[in-house]
Design an enzyme around this catalytic site. Structure first.
Site, PDB file in Angstrom:
ATOM      1  N   TYR A   1     110.518  86.588  43.039  1.00 44.13           N
ATOM      2  CA  TYR A   1     110.625  85.229  43.567  1.00 44.13           C
ATOM      3  C   TYR A   1     110.761  85.240  45.088  1.00 44.13           C
ATOM      4  CZ  TYR A   1     112.477  80.687  44.861  1.00 44.13           C
ATOM      5  OH  TYR A   1     112.668  79.473  45.471  1.00 44.13           O
TER       6      TYR A   1
ATOM      7  N   HIS B   1     108.273  72.041  55.050  1.00 46.22           N
ATOM      8  CA  HIS B   1     109.714  71.821  54.958  1.00 46.22           C
ATOM      9  C   HIS B   1     110.291  71.238  56.246  1.00 46.22           C
ATOM     10  CE1 HIS B   1     109.330  73.908  51.235  1.00 46.22           C
ATOM     11  NE2 HIS B   1     110.629  74.044  51.052  1.00 46.22           N
TER      12      HIS B   1
ATOM     13  N   ASN C   1     117.145  78.996  53.923  1.00 50.31           N
ATOM     14  CA  ASN C   1     118.021  78.856  52.761  1.00 50.31           C
ATOM     15  C   ASN C   1     119.463  79.166  53.121  1.00 50.31           C
ATOM     16  OD1 ASN C   1     117.915  78.278  49.840  1.00 50.31           O
ATOM     17  ND2 ASN C   1     115.866  79.159  50.034  1.00 50.31           N
TER      18      ASN C   1
ATOM     19  N   TYR D   1     156.944  52.227  60.616  1.00 50.12           N
ATOM     20  CA  TYR D   1     156.352  53.456  60.074  1.00 50.12           C
ATOM     21  C   TYR D   1     155.392  54.116  61.047  1.00 50.12           C
ATOM     22  CZ  TYR D   1     157.996  52.299  55.327  1.00 50.12           C
ATOM     23  OH  TYR D   1     158.749  52.028  54.223  1.00 50.12           O
TER      24      TYR D   1
ATOM     25  N   ARG E   1     157.833  56.025  63.268  1.00 56.94           N
ATOM     26  CA  ARG E   1     158.732  56.945  62.575  1.00 56.94           C
ATOM     27  C   ARG E   1     157.987  57.999  61.766  1.00 56.94           C
ATOM     28  NH1 ARG E   1     162.132  54.572  57.788  1.00 56.94           N
ATOM     29  NH2 ARG E   1     161.429  52.683  58.826  1.00 56.94           N
TER      30      ARG E   1
ATOM     31  N   PHE F   1     123.708  78.844  48.064  1.00 55.39           N
ATOM     32  CA  PHE F   1     123.333  77.884  49.104  1.00 55.39           C
ATOM     33  C   PHE F   1     123.903  76.494  48.849  1.00 55.39           C
ATOM     34  CE2 PHE F   1     119.829  78.469  46.036  1.00 55.39           C
ATOM     35  CZ  PHE F   1     119.988  77.282  45.333  1.00 55.39           C
TER      36      PHE F   1
ATOM     37  N   GLU G   1     116.038  71.048  41.351  1.00 46.86           N
ATOM     38  CA  GLU G   1     117.239  70.911  42.186  1.00 46.86           C
ATOM     39  C   GLU G   1     117.912  69.594  41.789  1.00 46.86           C
ATOM     40  OE1 GLU G   1     115.635  71.369  46.113  1.00 46.86           O
ATOM     41  OE2 GLU G   1     114.830  73.347  45.618  1.00 46.86           O
TER      42      GLU G   1
END
Length: 513
Positions: free
Chosen positions: A54, A84, A197, A283, A286, A331, A417
């Site tokens: 792969y 991409h 990646n 508050y 404090r 990833f 994905e």
């Protein structure tokens, strides 16, 4: 600034900041050179093997079922990076792109990716030449790496796309590479994946945010102390023995810093006796150490996440010590996304408390003798009324930004994905939140300094007085209404540049707790 050696060892957060913001030069260490070369030889052997691997001899993602002939693999890598690099929107800041490129280089230097030595050297040269590829706001889902942003960097390495030079000028990447004497890379097997990646964009923004938010929380301790003093509050609630009853480390640090900031204050001493009728402060005065301390502890958690990620080598597939090339899910950006979202919550709350203190100083019913809105001539002058509006508007936005991105997910890549982290989105909104907190603290700084001036003839304490005096070098004291926007900007600049931090550097330091 000394050159930073990039090797298999983790980078420090300070090194990331030095390269991203200060232009520190980098070089591959001898160990990195050896590891990169050895792993590349292994990948080259797998590329020649008839058995498909792969990312080496197959397509990517949902297209991994196709084995790619050797003669088409260079074209496949080129197509991968081109397709991409599909970002959109505004340009990402140069410091983020530099941090991202540096962190990808560190993973390459781990010897786990199979990138060729020449490609690694080209990335080194890109950083050292100050060439910053144009990366767009949108394009990462925080899973399978920060794909579009990292692909934009890889595209520039190949001589395509656009980039900025060291002076900020924008041009064709090919021209900028040529001017710097850098030969464009022709990508080989595995390199498209290895360059894209990673969680490097998310991690780079987290590291930068940790640096900035640490400073901002320190400033918040000081502006809170100034507000306590201006509002005739007590410092007794910050006593160490009270803090030990609830042993959160960040709370102890913030309380110690506020005690030190209020030490020897004539204003505080003026109402410390039994004649003072005030029983408890609000508050927002404090409980400041509790809120600021919780932010510090959140920072400590996020720092642990960042440091573990800085030690990681993230790629898919990844090359293991025994030579296996394995697909994995490292990833996925969930660890970073959660931390980034957590920090945005802390930012919103610290800002919200600062806004409440500012409001009290402007309200004649609660400010214990200060003029309405700190105006010179109330009615004729509005004082800081609208500066508070600005602050309140920012705080409202920070609350919206604090809604987590990491609880969302959109499936992509034909359902391959099918769960993503949106960590990049969490990082982008955290950067906006940090800008907002800076402006909120700037308004509190302006307002508290003016209120302290109006307590004359009683002077503020040495620390708060020094911060007030620093501001007065850039912003005049009380008087008739003036154009306030430049004064807010001046106060924000003192915070951003670290001037306030430097002026209070002697206060207790959380890093030594």
């Amino acid at each position: 600034m000394p050159e930073i050696a990039i090797g298999p060892e983790p980078l420090t957060r300070d090194q990331v900041v030095d390269v991203a913001r200060r232009g520190a030069a980098v070089a591959l260490s001898p160990a990195a050179e050896r590891g990169i070369a050895a792993t590349r030889e292994h990948i080259a052997a797998l590329a020649a093997d008839p058995t498909a691997t792969y990312g080496v001899s197959t397509g990517f993602g949902a297209l991994a079922v196709r084995r790619i002939p050797a003669e088409l693999r260079a074209a496949m890598q080129r197509s991968f990076v081109r397709s991409h690099a599909a970002g959109a929107g505004a340009e990402v800041e140069s410091e983020v792109v530099r941090a991202m490129a540096l962190l990808r280089l560190r993973t390459i230097a781990s010897g786990r990716t199979g990138v060729r030595p020449a490609t690694a050297h080209a990335l080194v040269a890109l950083l050292n030449a100050g060439i910053t590829p144009v990366v767009h706001e949108h394009g990462s889902l925080g899973c399978s790496g920060d794909l579009a942003p990292l692909a934009a960097v890889a595209l520039a390495l190949t001589g395509e796309g656009e980039a900025h030079d060291a002076t900020g000028g924008r041009g064709r990447a090919a021209d900028l590479l040529a001017a710097a004497g850098i030969t464009p890379v022709v990508l080989a097997e595995k390199e498209g994946l290895a360059l894209t990646n990673g969680t490097d964009g998310m991690l780079g923004m987290l590291v930068l945010a940790l640096h900035d938010l640490t400073r901002l929380v320190e400033v918040a301790d000081v502006t809170a102390a100034m507000s306590v003093e201006a509002l005739l509050g007590t410092d007794r609630v910050f006593a160490a023995d009270l803090q030990r009853l609830r042993p959160h480390p960040g709370q102890a640090v913030s309380a110690a810093r506020m005690r030190a900031a209020l030490a020897d204050s004539p204003i505080v001493a003026s109402h410390r006796g039994p004649e003072c009728s005030l029983v408890q402060d609000a508050y927002s005065l404090r409980c400041a150490p509790q809120v600021h301390g919780a932010a510090r502890d959140t920072l400590a958690h996020a720092t642990g996440v960042a440091d573990r990620e800085l030690a990681a080598a993230i790629d898919n597939p990844v090359v293991l010590d025994d030579g296996r090339v394995e697909s994995n899910g490292n990833f996925h950006g969930a660890p970073l996304g959660y931390a980034l979202d957590f920090l945005a919550i802390a930012v919103a709350d610290v800002a919200s408390m600062a806004e409440r203190r500012t409001d009290r100083m402007l309200d004649v019913a609660r400010s214990h003798g200060l003029p309405p809105f700190l105006a010179d001539d109330p009615g004729v002058d509005s004082g800081h009324m609208i500066a508070h509006y600005t602050q309140a508007g920012i705080v409202s936005e920070l609350k919206r930004i604090a809604v987590p991105a990491s609880v969302d997910s959109l499936p992509t890549s034909a359902m391959q994905e099918d769960h993503v982290s949106l960590g990049w989105s969490a990082a982008r909104k955290l950067r906006r939140a940090l800008d907002g907190l800076t402006e909120v603290l700037a308004v509190e700084l302006l307002t508290a300094a003016r209120a302290l001036d109006l307590r004359a003839p009683l002077p503020p304490g040495p620390v708060t007085g020094a911060v007030r005096d620093l501001l007065r070098e850039h912003v005049p004291g009380p008087g008739p209404d003036r154009h306030l926007a430049p004064e807010i900007a001046a106060a924000a600049a003192l915070i951003r540049t670290g001037a306030v931090h430097t002026a209070t550097a002697h206060l207790p330091d959380g890093s030594r707790r």
